[in-house]
Design a protein around this motif. Structure first.
Motif, PDB file in Angstrom:
ATOM      1  N   LEU A  42       0.811  -1.220   0.000  1.00  0.00           N
ATOM      2  CA  LEU A  42       0.000   0.000   0.000  1.00  0.00           C
ATOM      3  C   LEU A  42       0.843   1.268   0.000  1.00  0.00           C
ATOM      4  CD1 LEU A  42      -2.898  -1.025   2.417  1.00  0.00           C
ATOM      5  CD2 LEU A  42      -2.831  -1.104  -0.082  1.00  0.00           C
ATOM      6  N   ALA A  43       1.820   1.365   0.872  1.00  0.00           N
ATOM      7  CA  ALA A  43       2.634   2.582   0.939  1.00  0.00           C
ATOM      8  C   ALA A  43       3.483   2.773  -0.322  1.00  0.00           C
ATOM      9  CB  ALA A  43       3.508   2.575   2.189  1.00  0.00           C
ATOM     10  N   PRO A  44       4.184   1.734  -0.811  1.00  0.00           N
ATOM     11  CA  PRO A  44       4.944   1.925  -2.053  1.00  0.00           C
ATOM     12  C   PRO A  44       4.065   2.299  -3.238  1.00  0.00           C
ATOM     13  CG  PRO A  44       5.698  -0.049  -0.922  1.00  0.00           C
ATOM     14  CD  PRO A  44       4.459   0.418  -0.206  1.00  0.00           C
ATOM     15  N   LEU A  45       2.868   1.730  -3.311  1.00  0.00           N
ATOM     16  CA  LEU A  45       1.956   2.074  -4.401  1.00  0.00           C
ATOM     17  C   LEU A  45       1.532   3.530  -4.307  1.00  0.00           C
ATOM     18  CD1 LEU A  45       0.192   1.265  -6.818  1.00  0.00           C
ATOM     19  CD2 LEU A  45      -1.551   0.505  -5.189  1.00  0.00           C
ATOM     20  N   ARG A  46       1.152   3.957  -3.131  1.00  0.00           N
ATOM     21  CA  ARG A  46       0.739   5.355  -2.936  1.00  0.00           C
ATOM     22  C   ARG A  46       1.871   6.321  -3.290  1.00  0.00           C
ATOM     23  NH1 ARG A  46      -0.268   5.054   2.028  1.00  0.00           N
ATOM     24  NH2 ARG A  46       1.708   5.882   2.787  1.00  0.00           N
ATOM     25  N   GLU A  47       3.068   6.029  -2.826  1.00  0.00           N
ATOM     26  CA  GLU A  47       4.203   6.923  -3.087  1.00  0.00           C
ATOM     27  C   GLU A  47       4.521   6.997  -4.573  1.00  0.00           C
ATOM     28  OE1 GLU A  47       7.143   5.156  -0.617  1.00  0.00           O
ATOM     29  OE2 GLU A  47       6.126   5.737   1.261  1.00  0.00           O
ATOM     30  N   LEU A  48       4.419   5.877  -5.272  1.00  0.00           N
ATOM     31  CA  LEU A  48       4.696   5.870  -6.706  1.00  0.00           C
ATOM     32  C   LEU A  48       3.631   6.658  -7.468  1.00  0.00           C
ATOM     33  CD1 LEU A  48       6.226   4.997  -9.186  1.00  0.00           C
ATOM     34  CD2 LEU A  48       5.089   2.764  -9.063  1.00  0.00           C
ATOM     35  N   ILE A  49       2.377   6.476  -7.093  1.00  0.00           N
ATOM     36  CA  ILE A  49       1.306   7.225  -7.761  1.00  0.00           C
ATOM     37  C   ILE A  49       1.489   8.731  -7.536  1.00  0.00           C
ATOM     38  CG2 ILE A  49      -1.181   7.684  -7.777  1.00  0.00           C
ATOM     39  CD1 ILE A  49      -1.594   4.710  -7.145  1.00  0.00           C
ATOM     40  N   GLU A  50       1.914   9.112  -6.353  1.00  0.00           N
ATOM     41  CA  GLU A  50       2.174  10.528  -6.090  1.00  0.00           C
ATOM     42  C   GLU A  50       3.269  11.064  -6.999  1.00  0.00           C
ATOM     43  OE1 GLU A  50       3.066  10.625  -1.951  1.00  0.00           O
ATOM     44  OE2 GLU A  50       0.955  10.659  -1.318  1.00  0.00           O
ATOM     45  N   ARG A  51       4.305  10.263  -7.243  1.00  0.00           N
ATOM     46  CA  ARG A  51       5.393  10.701  -8.125  1.00  0.00           C
ATOM     47  C   ARG A  51       4.930  10.782  -9.576  1.00  0.00           C
ATOM     48  NH1 ARG A  51       8.428   6.992  -4.980  1.00  0.00           N
ATOM     49  NH2 ARG A  51       8.581   5.514  -6.722  1.00  0.00           N
ATOM     50  N   ILE A  52       4.074   9.866  -9.985  1.00  0.00           N
ATOM     51  CA  ILE A  52       3.566   9.879 -11.356  1.00  0.00           C
ATOM     52  C   ILE A  52       2.664  11.080 -11.586  1.00  0.00           C
ATOM     53  CG2 ILE A  52       2.070   8.638 -12.985  1.00  0.00           C
ATOM     54  CD1 ILE A  52       3.110   6.028 -11.633  1.00  0.00           C
ATOM     55  N   ALA A  53       1.924  11.481 -10.554  1.00  0.00           N
ATOM     56  CA  ALA A  53       1.033  12.650 -10.607  1.00  0.00           C
ATOM     57  C   ALA A  53       0.070  12.577 -11.787  1.00  0.00           C
ATOM     58  CB  ALA A  53       1.858  13.938 -10.667  1.00  0.00           C
ATOM     59  N   PRO A  54      -0.816  11.576 -11.798  1.00  0.00           N
ATOM     60  CA  PRO A  54      -1.715  11.414 -12.944  1.00  0.00           C
ATOM     61  C   PRO A  54      -2.744  12.536 -13.037  1.00  0.00           C
ATOM     62  CG  PRO A  54      -2.400   9.986 -11.141  1.00  0.00           C
ATOM     63  CD  PRO A  54      -1.078  10.597 -10.733  1.00  0.00           C
ATOM     64  N   ASP A  55      -3.221  12.745 -14.263  1.00  0.00           N
ATOM     65  CA  ASP A  55      -4.321  13.682 -14.481  1.00  0.00           C
ATOM     66  C   ASP A  55      -5.639  13.087 -14.000  1.00  0.00           C
ATOM     67  OD1 ASP A  55      -2.981  15.915 -16.062  1.00  0.00           O
ATOM     68  OD2 ASP A  55      -2.398  14.156 -17.216  1.00  0.00           O
ATOM     69  N   VAL A  56      -5.760  11.756 -14.091  1.00  0.00           N
ATOM     70  CA  VAL A  56      -6.948  11.042 -13.607  1.00  0.00           C
ATOM     71  C   VAL A  56      -6.501   9.708 -13.015  1.00  0.00           C
ATOM     72  CG1 VAL A  56      -9.193  10.044 -14.187  1.00  0.00           C
ATOM     73  CG2 VAL A  56      -8.398  12.071 -15.418  1.00  0.00           C
ATOM     74  N   LEU A  57      -7.073   9.360 -11.874  1.00  0.00           N
ATOM     75  CA  LEU A  57      -6.869   8.039 -11.282  1.00  0.00           C
ATOM     76  C   LEU A  57      -8.118   7.214 -11.538  1.00  0.00           C
ATOM     77  CD1 LEU A  57      -5.192   6.124  -9.370  1.00  0.00           C
ATOM     78  CD2 LEU A  57      -6.585   7.049  -7.510  1.00  0.00           C
ATOM     79  N   VAL A  58      -7.952   6.057 -12.172  1.00  0.00           N
ATOM     80  CA  VAL A  58      -9.057   5.154 -12.491  1.00  0.00           C
ATOM     81  C   VAL A  58      -8.957   3.916 -11.613  1.00  0.00           C
ATOM     82  CG1 VAL A  58     -10.024   3.629 -14.259  1.00  0.00           C
ATOM     83  CG2 VAL A  58      -9.304   5.949 -14.864  1.00  0.00           C
TER      84      VAL A  58
END
Length: 278
Positions: free
Chosen positions: A20-36
């Motif tokens: 959970l934490a590694p996934l969250r941190e990676l998504i924050e770095r990617i900074a998507p325009d939309v999360l699906v």
């Protein structure tokens, strides 16, 4: 260009919490325009599981397009299954079962395919299909159109036809008329990207179908936990699949696929050449 992070089948209640934490941190770095998030947020649609899912989603960036899956409907509680099938989902996650995000480059439409009368299968209704047609009818033709469901409209060859969402052929005809470009789904816990051209032989039309594996569940079905990062341009889509590295305890890119659009036909693109022309 727009960037989407595509998660699916989180299955809180059967989650590997180390991810959970590694996934969250990676998504924050990617900074998507939309999360699906394409469904199955819980394992058994219990309040504690929805609470845990909601708390995790609140740590992720938005905007978020989320649709329910079959696991988000109570399985053993008959009253809840048939009378209040998605009441807990609406209470804890969102009461919008067909969410929409539209800007000047992409239109992302979520569609609920979870149904009470089936254990795991899904369905789209005539009302939903017409709703998609109506929503997309007035859009600028340059906007890339994306439909998100839990149950898939297309699958790799080794899966069975019965795994497809019910009424898929009827929906695909409307998708062709409405210029739907990309179909995002989950459900099978298997990653896949390809063209719909072989299964649905529609003149001068082929959508790009993108399947996500399970991002966080312990029920991997032979595939490591994974999710997709999708970079969308008007004529090009690039998909990075991130997989969990059990040694380094992190997600990293395990493969990248590219697709190009010619008219209303999406085709795999390999080493600078259209795969169809190899």
């Amino acid at each position: 260009m727009r960037t989407l992070v595509h998660l699916s089948d989180l299955h809180f209640g059967r989650v590997d919490h180390a991810l959970l934490a590694p996934l969250r941190e990676l998504i924050e770095r990617i900074a998507p325009d939309v999360l699906v998030v394409s469904g199955d947020l819980t394992q058994r649609a219990r309040p504690a599981q929805f609470e845990e899912a909601r708390a995790y989603l609140d740590t992720l960036p938005g905007p978020q397009i989320i649709v329910p899956g079959n696991h988000d409907i109570s399985l053993y509680n008959v009253f809840r299954r048939f009378v209040l099938p998605l009441a807990r989902y609406k209470r804890y996650i969102t009461d919008d079962l067909d969410p929409v995000f539209i800007d000047d480059e992409i239109a992302v439409l979520g569609v609920n395919t979870a149904r009470s009368l089936t254990i795991k299968d899904g369905r789209v209704s005539h009302r939903q299909i017409e709703g998609i047609r109506k929503c997309l009818s007035g859009l600028d033709p340059g906007i890339t159109r994306i439909v998100v469901t839990h149950h898939p409209f297309d699958l790799p060859d080794h899966f069975e036809e019965r795994d497809l969402v019910d009424r898929a052929p009827m929906a695909m005809k409307v998708f062709a008329e409405s210029g739907v470009d990309i179909l995002l789904a989950g459900h099978m816990h298997a990653s896949h990207a390809g063209s719909t051209a072989e299964r649905y032989q529609i003149s001068e039309y082929a959508a790009l179908v993108v399947q996500a594996g399970t991002a966080t569940s312990t029920r991997g079905r032979g595939e490591v936990n994974s999710f997709n990062v999708i970079r969308v341009e008007p004529q090009k889509v690039e998909i990075d699949r991130y997989g969990w590295d059990v040694v380094h305890k992190d997600f990293h890119v395990v493969n990248t696929e590219k697709f190009m659009r010619n008219g209303s036909v999406w085709t795999p693109h390999i080493d600078g050449m259209l795969a169809a022309g190899l």
